[in-house]
Structures are given as structure tokens and as C-alpha cells.
Design a protein around this motif. Structure first.
Motif, mmCIF file in Angstrom:
data_model
loop_
_atom_site.group_PDB
_atom_site.id
_atom_site.type_symbol
_atom_site.label_atom_id
_atom_site.label_comp_id
_atom_site.label_asym_id
_atom_site.label_seq_id
_atom_site.Cartn_x
_atom_site.Cartn_y
_atom_site.Cartn_z
ATOM 1 N N GLU A 196 24.940 -13.450 1.167
ATOM 2 C CA GLU A 196 25.031 -12.550 2.324
ATOM 3 C C GLU A 196 23.762 -12.625 3.159
ATOM 4 O O GLU A 196 23.816 -12.730 4.391
ATOM 5 N N ARG A 197 22.604 -12.581 2.513
ATOM 6 C CA ARG A 197 21.341 -12.658 3.251
ATOM 7 C C ARG A 197 21.157 -14.028 3.898
ATOM 8 O O ARG A 197 20.552 -14.137 4.967
ATOM 9 N N ALA A 198 21.677 -15.063 3.243
ATOM 10 C CA ALA A 198 21.520 -16.426 3.765
ATOM 11 C C ALA A 198 22.293 -16.655 5.060
ATOM 12 O O ALA A 198 22.099 -17.670 5.719
ATOM 13 N N LYS A 199 23.156 -15.717 5.441
ATOM 14 C CA LYS A 199 23.822 -15.799 6.745
ATOM 15 C C LYS A 199 22.824 -15.548 7.877
ATOM 16 O O LYS A 199 23.033 -15.991 9.006
ATOM 17 N N ALA A 200 21.752 -14.811 7.563
ATOM 18 C CA ALA A 200 20.799 -14.410 8.598
ATOM 19 C C ALA A 200 19.451 -15.112 8.501
ATOM 20 O O ALA A 200 18.763 -15.278 9.512
ATOM 21 N N VAL A 201 19.063 -15.518 7.281
ATOM 22 C CA VAL A 201 17.739 -16.108 7.074
ATOM 23 C C VAL A 201 17.852 -17.321 6.158
ATOM 24 O O VAL A 201 18.929 -17.630 5.635
ATOM 25 N N MET A 202 16.729 -17.986 5.929
ATOM 26 C CA MET A 202 16.691 -19.166 5.062
ATOM 27 C C MET A 202 15.708 -18.909 3.920
ATOM 28 O O MET A 202 14.695 -18.228 4.112
ATOM 29 N N PHE A 203 16.008 -19.468 2.760
ATOM 30 C CA PHE A 203 15.211 -19.198 1.563
ATOM 31 C C PHE A 203 14.565 -20.459 0.998
ATOM 32 O O PHE A 203 15.125 -21.549 1.073
ATOM 33 N N SER A 204 13.399 -20.263 0.377
ATOM 34 C CA SER A 204 12.759 -21.315 -0.400
ATOM 35 C C SER A 204 13.352 -21.323 -1.799
ATOM 36 O O SER A 204 14.148 -20.451 -2.158
ATOM 37 N N ILE A 205 12.940 -22.293 -2.612
ATOM 38 C CA ILE A 205 13.266 -22.228 -4.031
ATOM 39 C C ILE A 205 12.545 -21.005 -4.611
ATOM 40 O O ILE A 205 11.521 -20.572 -4.081
ATOM 41 N N PRO A 206 13.053 -20.396 -5.688
ATOM 42 C CA PRO A 206 12.426 -19.190 -6.231
ATOM 43 C C PRO A 206 10.993 -19.410 -6.718
ATOM 44 O O PRO A 206 10.659 -20.468 -7.240
ATOM 45 N N TYR A 207 10.178 -18.393 -6.541
ATOM 46 C CA TYR A 207 8.788 -18.408 -7.005
ATOM 47 C C TYR A 207 8.526 -17.337 -8.067
ATOM 48 O O TYR A 207 7.440 -17.277 -8.653
ATOM 49 N N SER A 208 9.506 -16.467 -8.318
ATOM 50 C CA SER A 208 9.412 -15.458 -9.368
ATOM 51 C C SER A 208 10.813 -15.068 -9.795
ATOM 52 O O SER A 208 11.797 -15.401 -9.109
ATOM 53 N N ALA A 209 10.920 -14.359 -10.907
ATOM 54 C CA ALA A 209 12.235 -13.884 -11.377
ATOM 55 C C ALA A 209 12.022 -12.760 -12.381
ATOM 56 O O ALA A 209 11.012 -12.716 -13.087
ATOM 57 N N PHE A 210 12.976 -11.836 -12.416
ATOM 58 C CA PHE A 210 12.929 -10.785 -13.423
ATOM 59 C C PHE A 210 14.343 -10.388 -13.820
ATOM 60 O O PHE A 210 15.307 -10.661 -13.111
ATOM 61 N N GLN A 211 14.441 -9.757 -15.001
ATOM 62 C CA GLN A 211 15.726 -9.228 -15.452
ATOM 63 C C GLN A 211 15.996 -7.900 -14.756
ATOM 64 O O GLN A 211 15.070 -7.159 -14.434
ATOM 65 N N THR A 212 17.261 -7.618 -14.514
ATOM 66 C CA THR A 212 17.649 -6.333 -13.952
ATOM 67 C C THR A 212 18.479 -5.571 -14.978
ATOM 68 O O THR A 212 19.289 -6.161 -15.705
ATOM 69 N N ASN B 55 17.081 1.388 -5.517
ATOM 70 C CA ASN B 55 16.230 1.039 -4.388
ATOM 71 C C ASN B 55 17.109 0.592 -3.216
ATOM 72 O O ASN B 55 17.835 -0.390 -3.318
ATOM 73 N N ARG B 56 17.029 1.314 -2.091
ATOM 74 C CA ARG B 56 17.819 0.998 -0.911
ATOM 75 C C ARG B 56 17.454 -0.394 -0.376
ATOM 76 O O ARG B 56 16.290 -0.739 -0.227
ATOM 77 N N GLY B 57 18.455 -1.216 -0.115
ATOM 78 C CA GLY B 57 18.212 -2.537 0.446
ATOM 79 C C GLY B 57 17.886 -3.601 -0.579
ATOM 80 O O GLY B 57 17.672 -4.759 -0.231
ATOM 81 N N SER B 58 17.867 -3.230 -1.856
ATOM 82 C CA SER B 58 17.581 -4.206 -2.910
ATOM 83 C C SER B 58 18.860 -4.922 -3.323
ATOM 84 O O SER B 58 19.972 -4.461 -3.059
ATOM 85 N N SER B 59 18.691 -6.056 -3.997
ATOM 86 C CA SER B 59 19.871 -6.809 -4.434
ATOM 87 C C SER B 59 20.643 -6.075 -5.530
ATOM 88 O O SER B 59 21.847 -6.280 -5.679
ATOM 89 N N VAL B 60 19.972 -5.214 -6.292
ATOM 90 C CA VAL B 60 20.673 -4.493 -7.366
ATOM 91 C C VAL B 60 21.496 -3.328 -6.833
ATOM 92 O O VAL B 60 22.332 -2.776 -7.552
ATOM 93 N N GLU B 61 21.273 -2.946 -5.588
ATOM 94 C CA GLU B 61 22.050 -1.848 -5.008
ATOM 95 C C GLU B 61 23.542 -2.137 -5.064
ATOM 96 O O GLU B 61 24.356 -1.241 -5.313
ATOM 97 N N ARG B 62 23.913 -3.392 -4.856
ATOM 98 C CA ARG B 62 25.342 -3.727 -4.833
ATOM 99 C C ARG B 62 26.004 -3.548 -6.202
ATOM 100 O O ARG B 62 27.221 -3.366 -6.290
ATOM 101 N N GLU B 63 25.207 -3.595 -7.286
ATOM 102 C CA GLU B 63 25.785 -3.391 -8.614
ATOM 103 C C GLU B 63 26.370 -1.994 -8.734
ATOM 104 O O GLU B 63 27.384 -1.789 -9.415
ATOM 105 N N PHE B 64 25.724 -1.027 -8.092
ATOM 106 C CA PHE B 64 26.264 0.336 -8.074
ATOM 107 C C PHE B 64 27.355 0.492 -7.019
ATOM 108 O O PHE B 64 28.386 1.121 -7.275
ATOM 109 N N THR B 65 27.144 -0.048 -5.831
ATOM 110 C CA THR B 65 28.136 0.134 -4.768
ATOM 111 C C THR B 65 29.463 -0.537 -5.133
ATOM 112 O O THR B 65 30.529 -0.018 -4.796
ATOM 113 N N ASN B 66 29.405 -1.669 -5.831
ATOM 114 C CA ASN B 66 30.642 -2.346 -6.261
ATOM 115 C C ASN B 66 31.429 -1.530 -7.274
ATOM 116 O O ASN B 66 32.648 -1.697 -7.403
ATOM 117 N N ARG B 67 30.724 -0.644 -7.998
ATOM 118 C CA ARG B 67 31.379 0.147 -9.049
ATOM 119 C C ARG B 67 31.479 1.631 -8.687
ATOM 120 O O ARG B 67 31.893 2.440 -9.505
#
Length: 267
Positions: free
Chosen positions: A110-126, A150-162
Motif C-alpha cells: 500500500e505504501r509502495a503506491k506512493a513512495v519507493m523503498f530501499s532494502i531493509p536496514y532493520s527488523a523486529f518482531q511484532t 500506534n496510529r499510522g504504523s504497519s501493525v495498526e492494520r492487524e487490529f483494523t482487519n480484526r
């Protein structure tokens, strides 16, 4: 040719010139442009320790700030940090307030429709966090509960989807720190969030009554640039590859997350 015709032609030429100027201003800056300027403006997330927060002087600190310092080192330019909350990250980029983002942003389709991303530089478990005395082991155990995210975070959709399926009451906060505080204070019964930020918040508070209930995903984070910034994206990809290989990125992970750099996906 009469006067009005001359005026119409002149207006058309001015309009074309203004359009060309606007296009030039909107064009993505190249690495060469940044080096010539002698400085780079980079958006950084705050309110999400250990990836981004502020010290007692109001300066941005954390994993992302250290990565940005490395970028400045390899570009050989002065760095200007622009502090942002999660909802403000992509709008700031689109409004040309920053050259690019190093702001714990997940590269979603969804975000890639508006912007472009590099390869990941960090990662964490949610995961889902709640008090130890609250019986939560699966998504079903959240049914009917008041939850925070957190509003606007990628994990927000996990709640909104459910939301409808589980009859959730969702409270949205401006950053991970205030989301965790809502859990500590009892404002919500559970939150969805990244493990590194949650662990940092619990450690800072000396919190022993909150725990991770279950993990539901891994979030890689990418640097983010405008859609036409291909050369800049290539340079940042090369930078990430290089500092992964020479151990500098791992050292930042050890310093702020307390563990080695995880295996980062590429695309």
C-alpha cells in the motif's frame, strides 16, 4: 498580430516556464545534488525507542539516528535530522520537507503506491502485550477488549482487519511510547507493537507486570524516498549492503536493541 494575441503567447510561454521550474523543483534529488549542497535532510521517527527518541536536549537519538550518522559519514555531508511522528513520515517526504526517510517504516504494498523503498536496514518482531494476569494466548482471546496501537504504523492494520470480527475497541496513539504508557496505566487492556520498543519501555519503567502474549509477525524496515529517486535508492541500497558486510550495522543493533542484527530480507 494584435496586442491581445501577443499577450496570450507571452502568458503561454510564462506558464510553460513555470511548469518546467515546478517540475525541476519536484524532481528527486540525486546523490550528486546532495553532495553539491553539502547537506542532507533526513526524516527520523521519534517516540519509538530504541529506534527513535529524544534526549534531554531534544536531540534525536536511537538506532535510526546512528544509521543516519553513518549515511552522513559515507556521503561526506552535514546531516539535518527532521523529527517526525508515524503519521507525518510519508507526508513530509511528499512535501519535500526531507530528502528521504530513515524512520522505521515497513515497506508495504500500500505504501509502495506512493513512495519507493530501499532494502531493509532493520527488523523486529511484532506482538501482543498485556498484563500478566490477563489471559491472552491467541487473537480470539482479544474478543471484546479495548486495545491500543500506534496510529499510522504497519501493525495498526492487524487490529483494523480484526476490528469487526473480534468486536475490538481500538484506541490509536501518536507513537509507540504513548501506546505502551496506555497499557501501563490501564487505559487499554492490550496493545500491538514491536518487541524492541516494548522491551525498551518496560526496562525504562522497571515494569514487571506486563509481558509478551504472542508474536504475530516480523517487520522489516526500509529507508524511504520519493518515487522517482532511483539513483538515491541505488546508493542507499549499496550503503546498507556495505555496512551490513563490514559490521557497522550490527554494532548499532548490539548497542540499541541489545542483540545481533537479524537476517534481513532483500528485494
Amino acid at each position: 498580430m494584435n496586442l491581445f494575441k501577443h499577450l496570450r503567447i507571452a502568458a503561454a510561454i510564462l506558464a510553460l516556464g513555470a511548469g518546467a521550474l515546478a517540475a525541476g523543483q519536484a524532481a528527486a534529488q540525486s546523490v550528486t545534488d546532495i553532495i553539491k549542497r553539502g547537506s542532507v535532510r533526513i526524516g527520523v521517527l521519534i517516540g519509538a525507542p530504541p529506534y527513535g527518541s529524544v534526549d534531554s536536549q531534544g536531540n534525536a537519538i536511537g538506532y535510526d539516528a546512528d544509521v543516519i550518522a553513518l549515511i552522513g559519514k559515507y556521503l561526506g555531508v552535514k546531516v539535518e535530522l527532521v523529527q517526525l511522528t508515524p503519521p507525518a513520515r510519508i507526508p513530509a517526504l511528499e512535501a519535500n520537507k526531507v530528502d528521504f526517510l530513515v524512520a522505521t517504516l515497513a515497506p508495504t504494498p500500500e505504501r509502495a503506491k506512493a513512495v519507493m523503498f530501499s532494502i531493509p536496514y532493520s527488523a523486529f518482531q511484532t506482538g501482543i502485550y498485556a498484563k500478566k494476569n490477563v489471559a491472552i494466548k491467541t487473537w480470539e482471546d482479544l474478543k471484546g477488549r479495548k486495545v491500543g496501537v500506534n496510529r499510522g504504523s504497519s501493525v495498526e492494520r492487524e487490529f483494523t482487519n480484526r476490528e469487526k470480527e473480534l468486536n475490538l475497541t481500538i484506541l490509536r496513539f501518536e507513537d509507540d511510547a504513548t501506546t505502551m504508557q496506555a497499557l501501563f496505566s490501564g487505559q487499554v487492556e492490550a496493545i500491538a507493537g514491536p518487541d524492541a520498543q516494548a522491551n525498551a519501555a518496560m526496562k525504562a519503567r522497571g515494569e514487571t507486570e506486563t509481558e509478551l502474549k504472542f508474536v504475530f509477525g516480523l517487520q522489516p524496515n526500509s529507508m524511504t524516498m520519493r518515487k522517482d529517486a532511483y539513483e538515491l535508492r541505488q546508493w542507499l541500497n549499496n550503503f546498507i549492503y556495505y555496512v551490513k558486510q563490514n559490521g557497522e550495522l550490527n554494532a548499532i543493533s548490539e548497542k540499541w536493541v541489545g542483540g545481533p542484527l537479524p537476517a534481513l530480507p532483500t528485494f
